[in-house]
Design an enzyme around this catalytic site. Structure first.
Site, PDB file in Angstrom:
ATOM      1  CG  HIS A   1      -0.597   4.915   6.026  1.00 17.88           C
ATOM      2  ND1 HIS A   1      -0.875   3.644   5.807  1.00 17.88           N
ATOM      3  CD2 HIS A   1       0.707   5.047   5.476  1.00 17.88           C
ATOM      4  CE1 HIS A   1       0.184   3.140   4.995  1.00 17.88           C
ATOM      5  NE2 HIS A   1       0.932   3.816   4.553  1.00 17.88           N
TER       6      HIS A   1
ATOM      7  CG  HIS B   1       4.253   1.130   6.585  1.00 19.49           C
ATOM      8  ND1 HIS B   1       5.168   1.006   5.758  1.00 19.49           N
ATOM      9  CD2 HIS B   1       3.180   2.015   6.341  1.00 19.49           C
ATOM     10  CE1 HIS B   1       5.025   2.013   4.935  1.00 19.49           C
ATOM     11  NE2 HIS B   1       3.843   2.463   5.016  1.00 19.49           N
TER      12      HIS B   1
ATOM     13  CG  ASP C   1     -16.072  -4.948  22.493  1.00 20.22           C
ATOM     14  OD1 ASP C   1     -15.400  -5.247  23.576  1.00 20.22           O
ATOM     15  OD2 ASP C   1     -17.246  -5.137  22.617  1.00 20.22           O
TER      16      ASP C   1
ATOM     17  CG  HIS D   1       0.376   0.906   0.829  1.00 19.43           C
ATOM     18  ND1 HIS D   1       0.003   2.295   0.325  1.00 19.43           N
ATOM     19  CD2 HIS D   1       1.428   1.546   1.850  1.00 19.43           C
ATOM     20  CE1 HIS D   1       0.667   3.280   0.993  1.00 19.43           C
ATOM     21  NE2 HIS D   1       1.441   2.688   2.012  1.00 19.43           N
TER      22      HIS D   1
ATOM     23  CE1 TYR E   1     -28.097   4.456  10.835  1.00 17.38           C
ATOM     24  CE2 TYR E   1     -25.888   3.828  10.000  1.00 17.38           C
ATOM     25  CZ  TYR E   1     -26.822   4.825  10.624  1.00 17.38           C
ATOM     26  OH  TYR E   1     -26.411   5.926  10.965  1.00 17.38           O
TER      27      TYR E   1
HETATM   28  O1  LIG Z   1       3.251   4.110   2.800  1.00 17.07           O
HETATM   29  C1  LIG Z   1       4.547   5.224   2.648  1.00 17.07           C
HETATM   30  C2  LIG Z   1       5.343   4.717   1.859  1.00 17.07           C
HETATM   31  O2  LIG Z   1       5.154   3.479   1.301  1.00 17.07           O
HETATM   32  C3  LIG Z   1       4.215   6.252   3.389  1.00 17.07           C
HETATM   33  O3  LIG Z   1       3.315   6.424   4.371  1.00 17.07           O
HETATM   34  C4  LIG Z   1       5.465   6.502   4.483  1.00 17.07           C
HETATM   35  O4  LIG Z   1       5.514   5.483   5.252  1.00 17.07           O
HETATM   36  C5  LIG Z   1       5.590   7.836   5.042  1.00 17.07           C
HETATM   37  O5  LIG Z   1       5.544   8.941   4.178  1.00 17.07           O
HETATM   38  P1  LIG Z   1       5.650  10.224   4.454  1.00 17.07           P
HETATM   39  O6  LIG Z   1       4.286  10.658   5.268  1.00 17.07           O
HETATM   40  O7  LIG Z   1       6.669  10.670   5.674  1.00 17.07           O
HETATM   41  O8  LIG Z   1       5.571  11.048   3.401  1.00 17.07           O
END
Ligand SMILES: O=C(CO)[C@@H](O)[C@H](O)COP(=O)(O)O
Length: 232
Positions: free
Chosen positions: A95, A97, A120, A168, A225
Site C-alpha cells: 500500500h 500514497h 504490458d 484513500h 482467459y
Molecule cells: O493509509 C494509511 C493512513 O491513511 C496508512 O497506510 C499509513 O500510510 C501507514 O500506516 P502504518 O502502516 O504505518 O500503520
C-alpha cells in the site's frame, strides 16, 4: 521465526522509499508463508530510516493476531489479510500514497488502459473501488479489503495486480513482496502517463488488439482467459 521472509519484507519496505512511492511512515509492504498460515508486515508508524528486519511483525492469517514482534503491525494489516484470503496466487501486498495513483483514487477514477506500457503489466483498467457504506466503517481496514475484492468480481487479480481504494490510495500485489513493489511502481508510472495523456487528449482510446498483443507477449498465451464468462 521466518527470518528470511522478514528480510525480504524489510527490503521491500525500503524499496518503497528508493522508488519514491512513500514519504515519512506512509505505506506498507507484507509477505506471507501460506504453508505456515503466517504473514510478515511492517510495524505501524515506524520511520523507514530507523526500521530493521527484526522489527517486522509476524501475524497469524486466520486470526490477525500477532505471534511475534514487539511493535504494533501496520494499521492496514486487516486489509492485507483479506487480500491474501481472496487472491490465492499472491505472496506480497503493498500500500502506498504515491502521488498520481492516489490522485486517481481521490478523484474516484480508474487508471484507464490507454497505452502499451500499461497493457504490458495490467490487462484491464486499474479499477477504483466503490465508496464504503456506514455499516463497513466499524471494521474500516478489514472492509477496505472487502471493497477491493468487490472491484475484482469480474477481473482476474493475477492479470491486473493493483487497485485504487476510493479517496484513500493504491494497493498492489504480486508473487513476492519485491514483485508487489514493482507493480506499485509500474501502477504509479501508468497513472502519471495516463494523467498527462488525458490532459493532452481527454478522448484518447486504446486499440483493444494492442492490449491483447502486449499482455500476451509479456505473460504468455495461457495468461488470457479469452472464454466468455472467464475472469480476465
Ligand atoms: O493509509 C494509511 C493512513 O491513511 C496508512 O497506510 C499509513 O500510510 C501507514 O500506516 P502504518 O502502516 O504505518 O500503520
Amino acid at each position: 521465526m521466518l527470518e528470511e521472509l522478514k528480510e525480504k519484507v524489510f527490503q521491500a519496505n525500503l524499496d518503497l522509499v528508493k522508488q519514491n512511492l512513500v514519504i515519512f511512515t506512509w505505506g506498507n509492504v507484507s509477505g506471507i508463508d501460506r504453508e505456515k498460515g503466517l504473514m510478515v508486515i511492517k510495524p505501524s508508524g515506524v520511520s523507514y530510516d530507523d526500521m530493521k528486519a527484526e522489527d517486522m511483525v509476524v501475524v497469524e492469517l486466520a486470526t490477525g493476531k500477532v505471534v511475534e514482534g514487539t511493535m504494533n503491525p501496520s494499521s492496514d494489516t486487516p486489509t492485507h489479510i483479506e487480500l491474501y484470503k481472496a487472491f490465492p496466487n499472491i505472496s506480497g501486498v503493498v500500500h502506498t500514497h504515491s502521488t498520481y495513483a492516489t490522485a486517481f483514487a481521490q478523484a474516484g477514477l480508474s487508471i484507464p488502459n490507454i497505452g502499451t506500457t500499461h497493457a504490458d503489466y495490467f490487462y484491464k483498467d486499474i479499477p477504483c473501488t466503490r465508496d464504503m457504506v456506514e455499516s463497513e466503517m466499524a471494521e474500516y481496514e478489514k472492509e477496505t479489503g472487502t471493497v477491493i475484492i468487490d472491484a475484482f468480481k469480474d477481473i482476474n487479480p493475477d492479470h491486473t495486480p493493483g487497485v485504487l481504494v476510493k479517496c484513500h490510495g493504491p494497493f498492489s500485489w504480486g508473487t513476492s513482496p519485491a514483485n508487489a513493489v514493482y507493480n506499485a511502481k509500474v501502477m504509479e508510472q501508468c497513472a502519471k502517463m495516463a494523467f498527462v495523456s488525458l490532459t493532452l487528449n481527454p478522448d484518447t482510446k486504446m486499440n483493444p488488439l494492442l492490449i491483447e498483443k502486449h499482455y500476451l507477449r509479456k505473460h504468455g498465451p495461457n495468461a488470457y482467459y479469452g472464454q466468455p464468462g472467464q475472469k480476465h
